[in-house]
Scaffold this motif. Structure first.
Motif, PDB file in Angstrom:
ATOM      1  N   LYS A  94      19.434  -2.150  -2.061  1.00  0.00           N
ATOM      2  CA  LYS A  94      18.377  -1.149  -2.149  1.00  0.00           C
ATOM      3  C   LYS A  94      16.986  -1.788  -2.098  1.00  0.00           C
ATOM      4  CE  LYS A  94      20.945   2.434  -4.646  1.00  0.00           C
ATOM      5  NZ  LYS A  94      20.699   3.583  -3.758  1.00  0.00           N
ATOM      6  N   LEU A  95      16.939  -3.088  -2.339  1.00  0.00           N
ATOM      7  CA  LEU A  95      15.666  -3.791  -2.250  1.00  0.00           C
ATOM      8  C   LEU A  95      15.106  -3.731  -0.818  1.00  0.00           C
ATOM      9  CD1 LEU A  95      13.674  -5.548  -3.906  1.00  0.00           C
ATOM     10  CD2 LEU A  95      14.926  -7.559  -3.093  1.00  0.00           C
ATOM     11  N   ILE A  96      15.985  -3.645   0.178  1.00  0.00           N
ATOM     12  CA  ILE A  96      15.552  -3.625   1.581  1.00  0.00           C
ATOM     13  C   ILE A  96      14.779  -2.348   1.914  1.00  0.00           C
ATOM     14  CG2 ILE A  96      16.305  -3.722   3.991  1.00  0.00           C
ATOM     15  CD1 ILE A  96      18.707  -5.368   3.030  1.00  0.00           C
ATOM     16  N   PRO A  97      15.376  -1.141   1.701  1.00  0.00           N
ATOM     17  CA  PRO A  97      14.591   0.073   1.986  1.00  0.00           C
ATOM     18  C   PRO A  97      13.362   0.198   1.091  1.00  0.00           C
ATOM     19  CG  PRO A  97      16.668   0.640   0.919  1.00  0.00           C
ATOM     20  CD  PRO A  97      16.752  -0.806   1.295  1.00  0.00           C
ATOM     21  N   PHE A  98      13.459  -0.292  -0.150  1.00  0.00           N
ATOM     22  CA  PHE A  98      12.308  -0.238  -1.047  1.00  0.00           C
ATOM     23  C   PHE A  98      11.145  -1.053  -0.474  1.00  0.00           C
ATOM     24  CE2 PHE A  98       9.863  -2.385  -4.382  1.00  0.00           C
ATOM     25  CZ  PHE A  98       9.314  -1.285  -5.025  1.00  0.00           C
ATOM     26  N   TYR A  99      11.441  -2.256  -0.057  1.00  0.00           N
ATOM     27  CA  TYR A  99      10.407  -3.147   0.492  1.00  0.00           C
ATOM     28  C   TYR A  99       9.756  -2.521   1.727  1.00  0.00           C
ATOM     29  CZ  TYR A  99       8.261  -7.384   2.408  1.00  0.00           C
ATOM     30  OH  TYR A  99       7.369  -8.301   2.913  1.00  0.00           O
ATOM     31  N   ILE A 100      10.591  -2.027   2.637  1.00  0.00           N
ATOM     32  CA  ILE A 100      10.066  -1.452   3.878  1.00  0.00           C
ATOM     33  C   ILE A 100       9.250  -0.199   3.588  1.00  0.00           C
ATOM     34  CG2 ILE A 100      10.685  -0.509   6.127  1.00  0.00           C
ATOM     35  CD1 ILE A 100      13.231  -2.179   6.025  1.00  0.00           C
ATOM     36  N   CYS A 101       9.661   0.574   2.590  1.00  0.00           N
ATOM     37  CA  CYS A 101       8.938   1.791   2.218  1.00  0.00           C
ATOM     38  C   CYS A 101       7.546   1.457   1.680  1.00  0.00           C
ATOM     39  CB  CYS A 101       9.737   2.579   1.186  1.00  0.00           C
ATOM     40  SG  CYS A 101       9.013   4.184   0.765  1.00  0.00           S
ATOM     41  N   ILE A 102       7.450   0.438   0.843  1.00  0.00           N
ATOM     42  CA  ILE A 102       6.148   0.031   0.312  1.00  0.00           C
ATOM     43  C   ILE A 102       5.247  -0.431   1.456  1.00  0.00           C
ATOM     44  CG2 ILE A 102       4.934  -1.658  -1.118  1.00  0.00           C
ATOM     45  CD1 ILE A 102       6.284   0.549  -2.710  1.00  0.00           C
ATOM     46  N   ALA A 103       5.817  -1.215   2.383  1.00  0.00           N
ATOM     47  CA  ALA A 103       5.040  -1.668   3.539  1.00  0.00           C
ATOM     48  C   ALA A 103       4.551  -0.468   4.353  1.00  0.00           C
ATOM     49  CB  ALA A 103       5.879  -2.601   4.408  1.00  0.00           C
ATOM     50  N   GLY A 104       5.411   0.533   4.513  1.00  0.00           N
ATOM     51  CA  GLY A 104       5.027   1.734   5.252  1.00  0.00           C
ATOM     52  C   GLY A 104       3.919   2.499   4.567  1.00  0.00           C
ATOM     53  N   ALA A 105       3.979   2.573   3.234  1.00  0.00           N
ATOM     54  CA  ALA A 105       2.927   3.273   2.488  1.00  0.00           C
ATOM     55  C   ALA A 105       1.573   2.597   2.697  1.00  0.00           C
ATOM     56  CB  ALA A 105       3.283   3.308   1.003  1.00  0.00           C
ATOM     57  N   VAL A 106       1.580   1.267   2.714  1.00  0.00           N
ATOM     58  CA  VAL A 106       0.331   0.535   2.946  1.00  0.00           C
ATOM     59  C   VAL A 106      -0.148   0.741   4.375  1.00  0.00           C
ATOM     60  CG1 VAL A 106      -0.792  -1.713   2.846  1.00  0.00           C
ATOM     61  CG2 VAL A 106       0.996  -1.169   1.202  1.00  0.00           C
ATOM     62  N   TYR A 107       0.798   0.762   5.331  1.00  0.00           N
ATOM     63  CA  TYR A 107       0.442   1.016   6.726  1.00  0.00           C
ATOM     64  C   TYR A 107      -0.261   2.368   6.879  1.00  0.00           C
ATOM     65  CZ  TYR A 107       2.908  -2.896   8.965  1.00  0.00           C
ATOM     66  OH  TYR A 107       3.292  -4.135   9.386  1.00  0.00           O
ATOM     67  N   ILE A 108       0.281   3.387   6.204  1.00  0.00           N
ATOM     68  CA  ILE A 108      -0.313   4.727   6.298  1.00  0.00           C
ATOM     69  C   ILE A 108      -1.739   4.722   5.750  1.00  0.00           C
ATOM     70  CG2 ILE A 108      -0.167   7.079   5.396  1.00  0.00           C
ATOM     71  CD1 ILE A 108       2.900   6.761   5.471  1.00  0.00           C
ATOM     72  N   PHE A 109      -1.931   4.024   4.640  1.00  0.00           N
ATOM     73  CA  PHE A 109      -3.269   3.930   4.043  1.00  0.00           C
ATOM     74  C   PHE A 109      -4.235   3.203   4.977  1.00  0.00           C
ATOM     75  CE2 PHE A 109      -6.296   1.650   1.233  1.00  0.00           C
ATOM     76  CZ  PHE A 109      -6.936   2.752   0.694  1.00  0.00           C
ATOM     77  N   ILE A 116       9.531   4.754   5.634  1.00  0.00           N
ATOM     78  CA  ILE A 116      10.245   3.592   6.147  1.00  0.00           C
ATOM     79  C   ILE A 116      10.116   3.515   7.664  1.00  0.00           C
ATOM     80  CG2 ILE A 116      12.568   2.669   6.571  1.00  0.00           C
ATOM     81  CD1 ILE A 116      13.296   3.489   3.725  1.00  0.00           C
ATOM     82  N   ASN A 117      10.248   4.669   8.318  1.00  0.00           N
ATOM     83  CA  ASN A 117      10.157   4.656   9.778  1.00  0.00           C
ATOM     84  C   ASN A 117       8.742   4.322  10.251  1.00  0.00           C
ATOM     85  OD1 ASN A 117      11.750   5.380  12.347  1.00  0.00           O
ATOM     86  ND2 ASN A 117       9.815   6.463  12.599  1.00  0.00           N
ATOM     87  N   VAL A 118       7.736   4.763   9.504  1.00  0.00           N
ATOM     88  CA  VAL A 118       6.357   4.382   9.837  1.00  0.00           C
ATOM     89  C   VAL A 118       6.236   2.864   9.854  1.00  0.00           C
ATOM     90  CG1 VAL A 118       3.983   4.366   8.989  1.00  0.00           C
ATOM     91  CG2 VAL A 118       5.271   6.503   9.029  1.00  0.00           C
ATOM     92  N   SER A 119       6.843   2.216   8.862  1.00  0.00           N
ATOM     93  CA  SER A 119       6.792   0.756   8.796  1.00  0.00           C
ATOM     94  C   SER A 119       7.571   0.117   9.929  1.00  0.00           C
ATOM     95  CB  SER A 119       7.349   0.278   7.449  1.00  0.00           C
ATOM     96  OG  SER A 119       7.297  -1.130   7.363  1.00  0.00           O
ATOM     97  N   LEU A 120       8.821   0.569  10.138  1.00  0.00           N
ATOM     98  CA  LEU A 120       9.672  -0.018  11.164  1.00  0.00           C
ATOM     99  C   LEU A 120       9.111   0.199  12.564  1.00  0.00           C
ATOM    100  CD1 LEU A 120      13.283   0.913   9.961  1.00  0.00           C
ATOM    101  CD2 LEU A 120      12.204  -1.337   9.904  1.00  0.00           C
ATOM    102  N   GLN A 121       8.880   1.462  12.890  1.00  0.00           N
ATOM    103  CA  GLN A 121       8.439   1.773  14.243  1.00  0.00           C
ATOM    104  C   GLN A 121       6.993   1.330  14.473  1.00  0.00           C
ATOM    105  OE1 GLN A 121       9.224   5.778  15.427  1.00  0.00           O
ATOM    106  NE2 GLN A 121       8.588   5.439  17.532  1.00  0.00           N
ATOM    107  N   GLY A 122       6.175   1.355  13.418  1.00  0.00           N
ATOM    108  CA  GLY A 122       4.811   0.865  13.555  1.00  0.00           C
ATOM    109  C   GLY A 122       4.792  -0.604  13.927  1.00  0.00           C
ATOM    110  N   THR A 123       5.674  -1.391  13.298  1.00  0.00           N
ATOM    111  CA  THR A 123       5.764  -2.817  13.621  1.00  0.00           C
ATOM    112  C   THR A 123       6.281  -3.014  15.041  1.00  0.00           C
ATOM    113  OG1 THR A 123       6.186  -3.340  11.293  1.00  0.00           O
ATOM    114  CG2 THR A 123       6.765  -5.017  12.925  1.00  0.00           C
ATOM    115  N   VAL A 124       7.335  -2.256  15.399  1.00  0.00           N
ATOM    116  CA  VAL A 124       7.909  -2.366  16.752  1.00  0.00           C
ATOM    117  C   VAL A 124       6.879  -1.984  17.807  1.00  0.00           C
ATOM    118  CG1 VAL A 124       9.595  -1.359  18.342  1.00  0.00           C
ATOM    119  CG2 VAL A 124      10.297  -2.029  16.040  1.00  0.00           C
ATOM    120  N   MET A 125       6.185  -0.872  17.592  1.00  0.00           N
ATOM    121  CA  MET A 125       5.203  -0.393  18.562  1.00  0.00           C
ATOM    122  C   MET A 125       4.042  -1.365  18.699  1.00  0.00           C
ATOM    123  SD  MET A 125       4.593   2.312  20.587  1.00  0.00           S
ATOM    124  CE  MET A 125       5.235   3.859  19.927  1.00  0.00           C
ATOM    125  N   SER A 126       3.545  -1.887  17.577  1.00  0.00           N
ATOM    126  CA  SER A 126       2.421  -2.817  17.629  1.00  0.00           C
ATOM    127  C   SER A 126       2.790  -4.086  18.382  1.00  0.00           C
ATOM    128  CB  SER A 126       1.957  -3.170  16.203  1.00  0.00           C
ATOM    129  OG  SER A 126       1.514  -2.023  15.526  1.00  0.00           O
TER     130      SER A 126
END
Length: 290
Positions: free
Chosen positions: A35-50, A169-179
């Protein structure tokens, strides 16, 4: 620049990445939970949105790792170090170890000190942003991370919680892929005409696409859509890209790059499905026992 004669600009950023890996390792040794994996990616996504608001749209500051020739793309790469590594890894460490609020204040102050050091070295520059804003933001983010981690470990999670988490999570994943895709394949990109800087214009519109896709992908995965629904979503994306090409908003040197982007998005959907199973592991186990 003050730091040019002493150290290469990328070295402090590299040290932050190394520190991040240490925090991730310590967090894993403590919890040993997937569960640490989705948690980590979710936090990264929250920062990306900000940062979409303050960094891309409002031009709050600029990173200067000195790796890429284009200044905006170079700054975006520095943002990945902050958003994708040091901030979420520190948040994970705080959440897993249950760090108390007084220590959170000290850690936030440490980040403020690092930011000031980066400014002194000439590898980070404020526009309208202030260091105190960083301290306030992290003081709010870290306790929210603790709440998210505790909620993720609970056996029963509301649907809205799971949906929002998948979205972020998808904001983080796809944002990284797209960038990364736009940085590597410079013959494809977006030009909506929002900003004078083509690089900023490109990433701003790409981020909008990511947020729209994240809603679709989160619905698709959380409602357990089968391959037919997945095909419908991908075909809809393909039609959307075709429409953007016709409107001269999406430019490309060949249709192959668009197909490659769609294939990467299929991979993201599959990965999101696996992460969703990790998020709901406890829930599924309890239902089987009942």
């Amino acid at each position: 620049m003050p730091g040019d004669d002493f150290i290469p600009p990328f070295l402090p950023y590299l040290l932050l990445v190394i520190a991040s890996l240490a925090f991730i390792a310590l967090s894993w040794f403590k919890t040993k939970s997937l569960k640490l994996i989705p948690f980590y990616i979710c936090i990264a996504g929250a920062v990306y949105i900000f940062e979409l608001i303050i960094f891309v749209l409002l031009n709050s500051y600029i990173y200067k790792p000195g790796i890429l020739h284009n200044s905006f793309y170079d700054s975006a790469l520095g943002a990945i170090v902050s958003n994708g590594f040091i901030v979420p890894s520190t948040c994970a460490f705080i959440a897993v170890y249950g760090v108390r609020f007084r220590w959170i204040l000290l850690i936030a102050a440490g980040f403020m000190g690092i930011e000031q050091a980066f400014i002194h070295l000439g590898i980070f520059e404020h526009h309208w942003w202030r260091t105190i804003y960083t301290g306030i933001g992290l003081t709010l983010l870290f306790p929210m991370g603790k709440w998210l981690w505790n909620s993720l470990l609970r056996p029963d999670q509301p649907y809205l919680f799971r949906f929002v988490m998948l979205y972020v999570i998808n904001v983080s994943l796809q944002g990284t892929v797209m960038s990364c895709f736009l940085l590597i394949f410079y013959r494809i990109g977006f030009r909506p005409g929002w900003f004078e800087d083509p690089a900023r214009d490109n990433l701003a519109f790409a981020t909008l696409i990511v947020h729209i896709d994240s809603i679709l992908f989160a619905l698709l995965v959380s409602l357990r859509g089968n391959w037919i629904w997945k095909a419908i979503v991908i075909v809809s994306l393909a039609c959307g890209y075709w429409w953007l090409i016709r409107r001269d908003i999406l430019y490309t040197s060949g249709i192959g790059l668009v197909i490659l982007l769609l294939m990467l998005q299929i991979v993201v959907i599959q990965l999101l499905g696996r992460l969703y199973r990790i998020i709901t592991t406890t829930m599924l186990s309890r239902r089987r026992e009942c």
